[in-house]
Scaffold this motif. Structure first.
Motif, PDB file in Angstrom:
ATOM      1  N   VAL A  21     -11.708 -15.560  -1.511  1.00 39.17           N
ATOM      2  CA  VAL A  21     -12.545 -15.045  -2.597  1.00 39.17           C
ATOM      3  C   VAL A  21     -11.692 -14.275  -3.597  1.00 39.17           C
ATOM      4  O   VAL A  21     -11.792 -14.479  -4.814  1.00 39.17           O
ATOM      5  N   LEU A  22     -10.832 -13.389  -3.091  1.00 40.40           N
ATOM      6  CA  LEU A  22      -9.969 -12.605  -3.969  1.00 40.40           C
ATOM      7  C   LEU A  22      -8.966 -13.497  -4.701  1.00 40.40           C
ATOM      8  O   LEU A  22      -8.609 -13.236  -5.853  1.00 40.40           O
ATOM      9  N   LYS A  23      -8.527 -14.559  -4.043  1.00 35.70           N
ATOM     10  CA  LYS A  23      -7.558 -15.465  -4.666  1.00 35.70           C
ATOM     11  C   LYS A  23      -8.155 -16.259  -5.832  1.00 35.70           C
ATOM     12  O   LYS A  23      -7.403 -16.855  -6.606  1.00 35.70           O
ATOM     13  N   SER A  24      -9.447 -16.267  -5.944  1.00 36.75           N
ATOM     14  CA  SER A  24     -10.076 -17.000  -7.058  1.00 36.75           C
ATOM     15  C   SER A  24     -10.325 -16.097  -8.265  1.00 36.75           C
ATOM     16  O   SER A  24     -11.048 -16.484  -9.183  1.00 36.75           O
ATOM     17  N   ALA A  25      -9.707 -14.914  -8.281  1.00 32.55           N
ATOM     18  CA  ALA A  25      -9.884 -13.983  -9.391  1.00 32.55           C
ATOM     19  C   ALA A  25      -9.324 -14.557 -10.688  1.00 32.55           C
ATOM     20  O   ALA A  25      -8.395 -15.369 -10.683  1.00 32.55           O
ATOM     21  N   LYS A  26      -9.877 -14.100 -11.802  1.00 33.62           N
ATOM     22  CA  LYS A  26      -9.445 -14.584 -13.122  1.00 33.62           C
ATOM     23  C   LYS A  26      -7.996 -14.239 -13.397  1.00 33.62           C
ATOM     24  O   LYS A  26      -7.237 -15.063 -13.922  1.00 33.62           O
ATOM     25  N   ASN A  27      -7.587 -13.022 -13.050  1.00 32.27           N
ATOM     26  CA  ASN A  27      -6.214 -12.572 -13.284  1.00 32.27           C
ATOM     27  C   ASN A  27      -5.673 -11.915 -12.029  1.00 32.27           C
ATOM     28  O   ASN A  27      -6.365 -11.114 -11.387  1.00 32.27           O
ATOM     29  N   MET A  28      -4.423 -12.224 -11.690  1.00 31.91           N
ATOM     30  CA  MET A  28      -3.793 -11.637 -10.512  1.00 31.91           C
ATOM     31  C   MET A  28      -2.364 -11.211 -10.845  1.00 31.91           C
ATOM     32  O   MET A  28      -1.678 -11.869 -11.634  1.00 31.91           O
ATOM     33  N   VAL A  29      -1.928 -10.110 -10.219  1.00 26.40           N
ATOM     34  CA  VAL A  29      -0.542  -9.654 -10.332  1.00 26.40           C
ATOM     35  C   VAL A  29      -0.022  -9.396  -8.923  1.00 26.40           C
ATOM     36  O   VAL A  29      -0.639  -8.626  -8.165  1.00 26.40           O
ATOM     37  N   PHE A  30       1.093 -10.024  -8.565  1.00 29.53           N
ATOM     38  CA  PHE A  30       1.766  -9.800  -7.286  1.00 29.53           C
ATOM     39  C   PHE A  30       3.026  -8.985  -7.550  1.00 29.53           C
ATOM     40  O   PHE A  30       3.824  -9.334  -8.431  1.00 29.53           O
ATOM     41  N   VAL A  31       3.215  -7.907  -6.784  1.00 31.68           N
ATOM     42  CA  VAL A  31       4.368  -7.024  -6.974  1.00 31.68           C
ATOM     43  C   VAL A  31       5.179  -7.006  -5.677  1.00 31.68           C
ATOM     44  O   VAL A  31       4.649  -6.671  -4.603  1.00 31.68           O
ATOM     45  N   SER A  84       0.823  -1.220   0.000  1.00 30.44           N
ATOM     46  CA  SER A  84       0.000   0.000   0.000  1.00 30.44           C
ATOM     47  C   SER A  84       0.851   1.261   0.000  1.00 30.44           C
ATOM     48  O   SER A  84       0.487   2.272  -0.620  1.00 30.44           O
ATOM     49  N   THR A  85       1.988   1.219   0.688  1.00 30.69           N
ATOM     50  CA  THR A  85       2.875   2.381   0.722  1.00 30.69           C
ATOM     51  C   THR A  85       3.433   2.661  -0.660  1.00 30.69           C
ATOM     52  O   THR A  85       3.495   3.809  -1.113  1.00 30.69           O
ATOM     53  N   LEU A  86       3.825   1.618  -1.346  1.00 31.66           N
ATOM     54  CA  LEU A  86       4.362   1.766  -2.703  1.00 31.66           C
ATOM     55  C   LEU A  86       3.288   2.306  -3.635  1.00 31.66           C
ATOM     56  O   LEU A  86       3.542   3.202  -4.441  1.00 31.66           O
ATOM     57  N   TRP A  87       2.078   1.793  -3.544  1.00 28.04           N
ATOM     58  CA  TRP A  87       0.991   2.199  -4.436  1.00 28.04           C
ATOM     59  C   TRP A  87       0.614   3.661  -4.228  1.00 28.04           C
ATOM     60  O   TRP A  87       0.209   4.348  -5.169  1.00 28.04           O
ATOM     61  N   ALA A  88       0.756   4.154  -3.004  1.00 25.67           N
ATOM     62  CA  ALA A  88       0.382   5.538  -2.710  1.00 25.67           C
ATOM     63  C   ALA A  88       1.343   6.535  -3.347  1.00 25.67           C
ATOM     64  O   ALA A  88       0.973   7.697  -3.564  1.00 25.67           O
ATOM     65  N   ASP A  89       2.554   6.076  -3.668  1.00 31.32           N
ATOM     66  CA  ASP A  89       3.525   6.959  -4.316  1.00 31.32           C
ATOM     67  C   ASP A  89       3.086   7.196  -5.758  1.00 31.32           C
ATOM     68  O   ASP A  89       2.767   6.254  -6.486  1.00 31.32           O
ATOM     69  N   THR A  90       3.054   8.438  -6.187  1.00 31.55           N
ATOM     70  CA  THR A  90       2.586   8.753  -7.548  1.00 31.55           C
ATOM     71  C   THR A  90       3.685   8.619  -8.591  1.00 31.55           C
ATOM     72  O   THR A  90       3.415   8.751  -9.789  1.00 31.55           O
ATOM     73  N   LEU A  91       4.914   8.358  -8.152  1.00 30.82           N
ATOM     74  CA  LEU A  91       6.037   8.241  -9.088  1.00 30.82           C
ATOM     75  C   LEU A  91       6.600   6.826  -9.052  1.00 30.82           C
ATOM     76  O   LEU A  91       6.072   5.931  -8.399  1.00 30.82           O
ATOM     77  N   GLY A  92       7.683   6.604  -9.784  1.00 32.00           N
ATOM     78  CA  GLY A  92       8.416   5.350  -9.711  1.00 32.00           C
ATOM     79  C   GLY A  92       7.613   4.136 -10.097  1.00 32.00           C
ATOM     80  O   GLY A  92       6.899   4.117 -11.106  1.00 32.00           O
ATOM     81  N   LEU A  93       7.693   3.100  -9.269  1.00 38.04           N
ATOM     82  CA  LEU A  93       7.082   1.811  -9.574  1.00 38.04           C
ATOM     83  C   LEU A  93       5.562   1.909  -9.690  1.00 38.04           C
ATOM     84  O   LEU A  93       4.952   1.313 -10.587  1.00 38.04           O
ATOM     85  N   SER A  94       4.937   2.662  -8.804  1.00 39.80           N
ATOM     86  CA  SER A  94       3.479   2.820  -8.870  1.00 39.80           C
ATOM     87  C   SER A  94       3.050   3.403 -10.210  1.00 39.80           C
ATOM     88  O   SER A  94       2.091   2.929 -10.826  1.00 39.80           O
ATOM     89  N   ALA A  95       3.769   4.419 -10.676  1.00 38.69           N
ATOM     90  CA  ALA A  95       3.430   5.038 -11.965  1.00 38.69           C
ATOM     91  C   ALA A  95       3.588   4.052 -13.111  1.00 38.69           C
ATOM     92  O   ALA A  95       2.762   4.024 -14.038  1.00 38.69           O
ATOM     93  N   GLU A  96       4.644   3.223 -13.065  1.00 34.02           N
ATOM     94  CA  GLU A  96       4.860   2.248 -14.137  1.00 34.02           C
ATOM     95  C   GLU A  96       3.762   1.192 -14.155  1.00 34.02           C
ATOM     96  O   GLU A  96       3.318   0.750 -15.225  1.00 34.02           O
TER      97      GLU A  96
END
Length: 361
Positions: A88-98, A44-56
């Protein structure tokens, strides 16, 4: 003799591993969700950043699909906190782990639990590694991708450089899922008539009908009260590679000649010039091709919408094909309709493709 015993043991072990994997998959739930929905599991900390990895990550998965009249993102992404990832979330059609090793947050500690100690050590040693994919990890019919690196900066650069490859992985998965639904009951008689008349192949879903059939042109469409989807195929002798630099003009020639009002030939389909035609050189089932996306309209400005096309060279037969799908659906979002057209167009085979395809009988 011992080598044969060893071979027998190896085969037996391999078979038992395959059987164990099959049993594991049989016990899994069926993946749920739309073809282009993605659960993104990220710190969540990474995602909150508007630059870098989150932006990519956002540029990769949440950029708008080209050629639509309204902005609609390539994928419908739901960001999930790793500590709240449930069954429930783990049964999603597509998942990405970062995951990056330099992050020391509680979220990242949970993410590292999806990697073995051997894998984590290998990530430290080999900076070229950044991606791994797996099918049917938590659910049947599921696509999972892991994106990882030692540092956030390294992973951001890897994603930036390999953006097309990452997107294509999920684009392909979405296309195959859509094809499974679309072609549950294909119109084989119509497809056979097209093959006999034009020496081409296209899988035609239920509900589609032939609208026009000429010497070197065929038009199919599906209509209901609010929506029309159309596909047309045109071909001619291939004489000039310069056509690939003038896809828009080539399309104009095809549509003005073949897609006109039977009662008023001055009314025909043409391009809208509100946005440019976006083109990209691609490999279409082994053929050089140019993919194009843009907007069309009827020349009297009465209707319009998005189109997707491929201009394809069949060098063996000396033919150039222009195949297109377009959507007419006023007031609605159109991405899912365009994705259906992508799936149908992907089944197209040229004359030489048919000649080299083994007879199933």
């Amino acid at each position: 003799m011992y080598k044969y015993i060893f071979l027998f043991i190896a085969i037996t072990f391999s078979c038992s591993e395959a059987a164990r994997e099959n049993r594991r998959k049989d016990m899994l739930p069926t993946a749920r969700g739309e073809a282009d929905e993605i659960i993104l599991v990220v710190d969540s900390t990474l995602w909150a950043d508007t630059l870098g990895l989150s932006a990519e990550l956002k540029k990769t998965f949440m950029a708008p699909m080209l050629g639509l009249p309204q902005d609609e993102s390539l994928f419908n992404v739901s960001k999930v906190n790793p500590r709240r990832l449930n069954s429930v979330l783990k049964s999603a059609k597509n998942m990405v782990f970062v995951m990056t090793l330099d992050s020391k947050t509680a979220d990242s500690r949970v993410l590292r639990q999806f990697f073995t100690d051997q894998s984590l050590n290998q990530i430290k040693r080999d900076t070229s590694m950044f991606m791994r994919s797996q099918r049917d990890l938590f659910a049947k019919g599921q696509t999972v991708m892991f994106l990882f690196s030692s540092t956030e900066d390294q992973l951001a650069k890897k994603i930036n450089y390999n953006r097309s490859q990452i997107r294509e992985f999920f684009e392909t998965s979405a296309r195959e899922t859509i094809k499974e639904k679309l072609f549950n009951s294909p119109k084989k008689q119509l497809a056979n008539r097209i093959k006999e008349s034009h020496n081409i192949e296209l899988t035609v879903p239920y509900g589609w009908e032939k609208a026009r059939d000429l010497k070197n042109f065929v038009w199919l469409r599906k209509m209901d009260a609010e929506t029309e989807q159309s596909i047309f195929i045109y071909y001619e002798p291939y004489t000039d590679q310069g056509v690939f630099n003038e896809i828009g003009a080539f399309r104009d020639k095809v549509t003005k000649t073949n897609l006109y009002d039977g009662e008023n030939p001055d009314v025909y389909i043409q391009r809208q010039e509100i946005i440019p035609v976006f083109t990209e050189r691609v490999n279409f089932n082994g053929h050089f091709a140019v993919e194009a996306r843009g907007l069309w309209k009827i020349s009297d400005n009465s209707r319009g919408g998005p189109f997707l096309s491929y201009t394809i060279v069949d060098e063996k037969e000396g033919l150039i094909y222009y195949i297109e799908g377009y959507v007419d659906s006023p007031g609605t979002r159109k991405k899912h309709l365009v994705r259906e057209l992508e799936a149908i167009l992907s089944t197209f085979k040229t004359k030489s493709d048919i000649a080299t395809t083994p007879d199933p009988s």
